[in-house]
Design an enzyme around this catalytic site. Structure first.
Site, PDB file in Angstrom:
ATOM      1  N   ASP A   1       0.855  -1.188   0.000  1.00 32.30           N
ATOM      2  CA  ASP A   1       0.000   0.000   0.000  1.00 32.30           C
ATOM      3  C   ASP A   1       0.891   1.239   0.000  1.00 32.30           C
ATOM      4  O   ASP A   1       1.685   1.434   0.928  1.00 32.30           O
ATOM      5  CB  ASP A   1      -0.883  -0.036   1.265  1.00 32.30           C
ATOM      6  CG  ASP A   1      -1.860   1.121   1.319  1.00 32.30           C
ATOM      7  OD1 ASP A   1      -1.741   2.056   0.487  1.00 32.30           O
ATOM      8  OD2 ASP A   1      -2.748   1.094   2.191  1.00 32.30           O
TER       9      ASP A   1
ATOM     10  N   ASP B   1       1.568   6.566 -10.444  1.00 34.95           N
ATOM     11  CA  ASP B   1       0.488   6.584 -11.434  1.00 34.95           C
ATOM     12  C   ASP B   1      -0.789   6.306 -10.634  1.00 34.95           C
ATOM     13  O   ASP B   1      -1.254   5.178 -10.555  1.00 34.95           O
ATOM     14  CB  ASP B   1       0.748   5.495 -12.484  1.00 34.95           C
ATOM     15  CG  ASP B   1      -0.208   5.580 -13.654  1.00 34.95           C
ATOM     16  OD1 ASP B   1      -0.897   6.606 -13.785  1.00 34.95           O
ATOM     17  OD2 ASP B   1      -0.269   4.607 -14.436  1.00 34.95           O
TER      18      ASP B   1
ATOM     19  N   CYS C   1      -4.846   9.497 -14.900  1.00 31.70           N
ATOM     20  CA  CYS C   1      -5.561   9.519 -16.179  1.00 31.70           C
ATOM     21  C   CYS C   1      -6.883  10.249 -15.966  1.00 31.70           C
ATOM     22  O   CYS C   1      -7.942   9.779 -16.360  1.00 31.70           O
ATOM     23  CB  CYS C   1      -5.724   8.134 -16.787  1.00 31.70           C
ATOM     24  SG  CYS C   1      -6.266   6.873 -15.670  1.00 31.70           S
TER      25      CYS C   1
HETATM   26  C1  LIG Z   1      -3.821   3.837 -13.019  1.00 26.89           C
HETATM   27  S1  LIG Z   1      -3.541   2.246 -12.412  1.00 26.89           S
HETATM   28  C2  LIG Z   1      -1.830   2.027 -12.743  1.00 26.89           C
HETATM   29  C3  LIG Z   1      -1.524   1.675 -14.172  1.00 26.89           C
HETATM   30  C4  LIG Z   1      -0.079   1.235 -14.368  1.00 26.89           C
HETATM   31  N1  LIG Z   1       0.854   2.220 -13.894  1.00 26.89           N
HETATM   32  C5  LIG Z   1       0.240   0.932 -15.813  1.00 26.89           C
HETATM   33  O1  LIG Z   1       0.798   1.758 -16.515  1.00 26.89           O
HETATM   34  O2  LIG Z   1      -0.069  -0.187 -16.249  1.00 26.89           O
HETATM   35  C6  LIG Z   1      -3.536   2.511 -10.686  1.00 26.89           C
HETATM   36  C7  LIG Z   1      -3.108   1.315  -9.863  1.00 26.89           C
HETATM   37  O3  LIG Z   1      -2.981   1.739  -8.507  1.00 26.89           O
HETATM   38  C8  LIG Z   1      -3.268   0.641  -7.682  1.00 26.89           C
HETATM   39  N2  LIG Z   1      -3.516   1.190  -6.331  1.00 26.89           N
HETATM   40  C9  LIG Z   1      -4.622   1.751  -5.831  1.00 26.89           C
HETATM   41  N3  LIG Z   1      -4.421   2.162  -4.573  1.00 26.89           N
HETATM   42  C10 LIG Z   1      -3.147   1.860  -4.263  1.00 26.89           C
HETATM   43  C11 LIG Z   1      -2.341   2.012  -3.106  1.00 26.89           C
HETATM   44  N4  LIG Z   1      -2.826   2.599  -2.012  1.00 26.89           N
HETATM   45  N5  LIG Z   1      -1.083   1.555  -3.131  1.00 26.89           N
HETATM   46  C12 LIG Z   1      -0.576   0.952  -4.246  1.00 26.89           C
HETATM   47  N6  LIG Z   1      -1.293   0.774  -5.362  1.00 26.89           N
HETATM   48  C13 LIG Z   1      -2.551   1.225  -5.378  1.00 26.89           C
HETATM   49  C14 LIG Z   1      -4.446  -0.020  -8.353  1.00 26.89           C
HETATM   50  O4  LIG Z   1      -4.553  -1.375  -7.950  1.00 26.89           O
HETATM   51  C15 LIG Z   1      -4.087   0.144  -9.831  1.00 26.89           C
HETATM   52  O5  LIG Z   1      -3.463  -1.010 -10.322  1.00 26.89           O
END
Ligand SMILES: C[S@@+](CC[C@H](N)C(=O)[O-])C[C@H]1O[C@@H](n2cnc3c(N)ncnc32)[C@H](O)[C@@H]1O
Length: 431
Positions: free
Chosen positions: A300, A319, A372
């Site tokens: 996390d 991201d 995004c």
């Molecule tokens: C926009 S997507 C990322 C896309 C990725 N960077 C790509 O280019 O393929 C956002 C990601 O953040 C993850 N996410 C959400 N909350 C999070 C957290 N607190 N810590 C880490 N990852 C998290 C989600 O599971 C998701 O896979």
């Protein structure tokens, strides 16, 4: 046994109306229909959701009283029926008959007469029903989103709304370690696949028509990946150097992580983290296909795992999870899934992610923040809130092709035939 394609589409739309994302529901449903119906199921699902707010507003006028929650599949079916009458080449009588017939596959025999009556009334009164729509519904957007776009992007709003209602182009990222973009384009031409070089990312190729990835030369061996041009800017802007330790903190499914590794084969280490272990598996699949290596970690970003030492990364890519308001053309379910109240919650989560990750950055290191989204609360406003409380964070300029050098943050807007709508910013940690 193969499911009736319209019943399958109705269930896909119903699942989205019930709060499940299209990515989660569609793959399973595609397996339930015959191979020859798969393209139609895809078209009915995407097309109906893309026009969802408009079709739903029409349906409301056609129903005496709203359907019960347990009949969400019938609501989905009626929306798919209206979509077919408006936007497919299926003759009206055939579209009505097939949609009425699907009530049987849904085991909702009681809905047969009602489905027939609703669709036939639409054919008779289409003009008046359409004229009665408000501006947002007519533009196939939920009211809150329509108004947000108009308020935040007054001069670009028409283009954004138009882009959100279009099918996006299929864009490839060429792995320049294997082939030059020019040579790959020539190869496509030789196979009769029409394509052109894109202008924003010098790794990008846009196909004239989407095709199955497995029909792309070199896809299985990692010569190309599918990635929008705007998303390709993340790794290009990150500019990771040889020997550096980089954290991709929200990495799944791994498009940007893989691009970082392709761009800098001499990287010290890439740690690809995500909170979702299942999604992390997709990062692993992508790395394998491309023959790349990274350290994968479930974690996390708000409270990073203790194994990630303070001040141990030269660069961090965030991201962040967001509203996806900049990629609606690829994820039309966003129109029905997102609520206005989500935005403040997402902005708080984004701020907490930045705060959680900041201690991991070395002094002198840089963090790239990306979403995004085209909604300012998730972008500049998050950064402003972060900068107010973090005295060692310094906004830095970034070189954005076509826009020159921009400070703090830069918004790419979705445009028909152009890029997705991504936001990028750079923060440096004072030494
Ligand atoms: C926009 S997507 C990322 C896309 C990725 N960077 C790509 O280019 O393929 C956002 C990601 O953040 C993850 N996410 C959400 N909350 C999070 C957290 N607190 N810590 C880490 N990852 C998290 C989600 O599971 C998701 O896979």
């Amino acid at each position: 046994m193969n499911t009736d394609v319209r019943a399958a589409a109705a269930r896909v739309v119903a699942a989205v109306l019930g709060g499940t994302s299209l990515n989660r529901v569609l793959p399973g449903k595609l397996k339930e229909v015959s191979e020859r119906d798969r393209a139609l199921l895809q078209q009915l699902s995407y097309g109906t959701l893309r026009q969802g707010p408009r079709l739903d507003a029409i349906l409301k006028q056609l129903l005496d009283k709203p359907l019960r929650d347990k009949d969400r599949d019938i609501r989905g079916l009626l929306l798919c029926g209206l979509y077919q009458l408006d936007s497919t080449r299926v003759p009206d009588h055939a579209a009505v008959a097939a949609t009425v017939d699907a009530t049987r596959a849904l085991k909702k025999h009681w809905a047969k007469g009602m489905t027939n009556a609703v669709l036939r009334r639409y054919l008779r009164e289409r003009e008046q029903l359409t004229e009665a729509l408000d501006q947002a519904a007519a533009a196939c957007h939920p009211t809150w989103l329509f108004q947000t776009i108009l308020k935040q992007w007054p001069t670009a709003a028409a283009g954004i709304i138009d882009a959100n209602n279009q099918q996006p182009p299929m864009t490839l990222r060429v792995n320049l370690n294997q082939v030059s973009r020019g040579d790959y384009l020539a190869g496509l031409e030789g196979l009769g696949i029409a394509a052109k070089a894109s202008s924003l990312s010098n790794h990008a190729i846009q196909l004239a028509t989407p095709i199955d990835v497995w029909d792309l030369p070199g896809f299985s061996s990692g010569t190309v990946s599918v990635q929008d041009e705007a998303a390709q800017m993340a790794a290009l802007l990150l500019q990771a150097q040889a020997g550096e330790r980089v954290l991709d903190a929200c990495a799944a499914p791994g498009g940007k992580a893989c691009h970082i590794l392709e761009l800098q084969p001499q990287l010290g280490e890439l740690v690809a983290m995500d909170i979702d272990t299942l999604r992390l598996q997709k990062v692993s699949d992508n790395l394998t296909r491309l023959g790349l290596t990274a350290t994968l970690m479930t974690g996390d970003a708000i409270e990073p795992p203790a194994s990630l030492a303070a001040a141990s990364f030269d660069r961090i890519l965030v991201d962040a999870p967001c509203s996806a308001s900049g990629v609606i053309r690829r994820h039309p379910d966003v129109k029905l899934l997102r609520r206005e109240s989500d935005i403040a919650l997402l902005a708080d989560q984004q701020l907490r992610i930045l705060q959680g990750l900041w201690p991991l950055l070395k002094s002198g290191g840089s963090l790239r923040y990306a979403t995004c989204s085209i909604i300012d609360e998730e972008n500049s406003q998050v950064l402003q809130r972060f900068l107010t409380a973090q005295s060692d964070a310094v906004p830095s300029s970034l070189e954005m092709p076509g826009s020159g050098t921009v400070t703090v943050g830069h918004q790419l807007l979705p445009s028909a035939g152009g890029t997705d709508g991504l936001f990028y910013a750079t923060l440096k940690k004072a030494k």
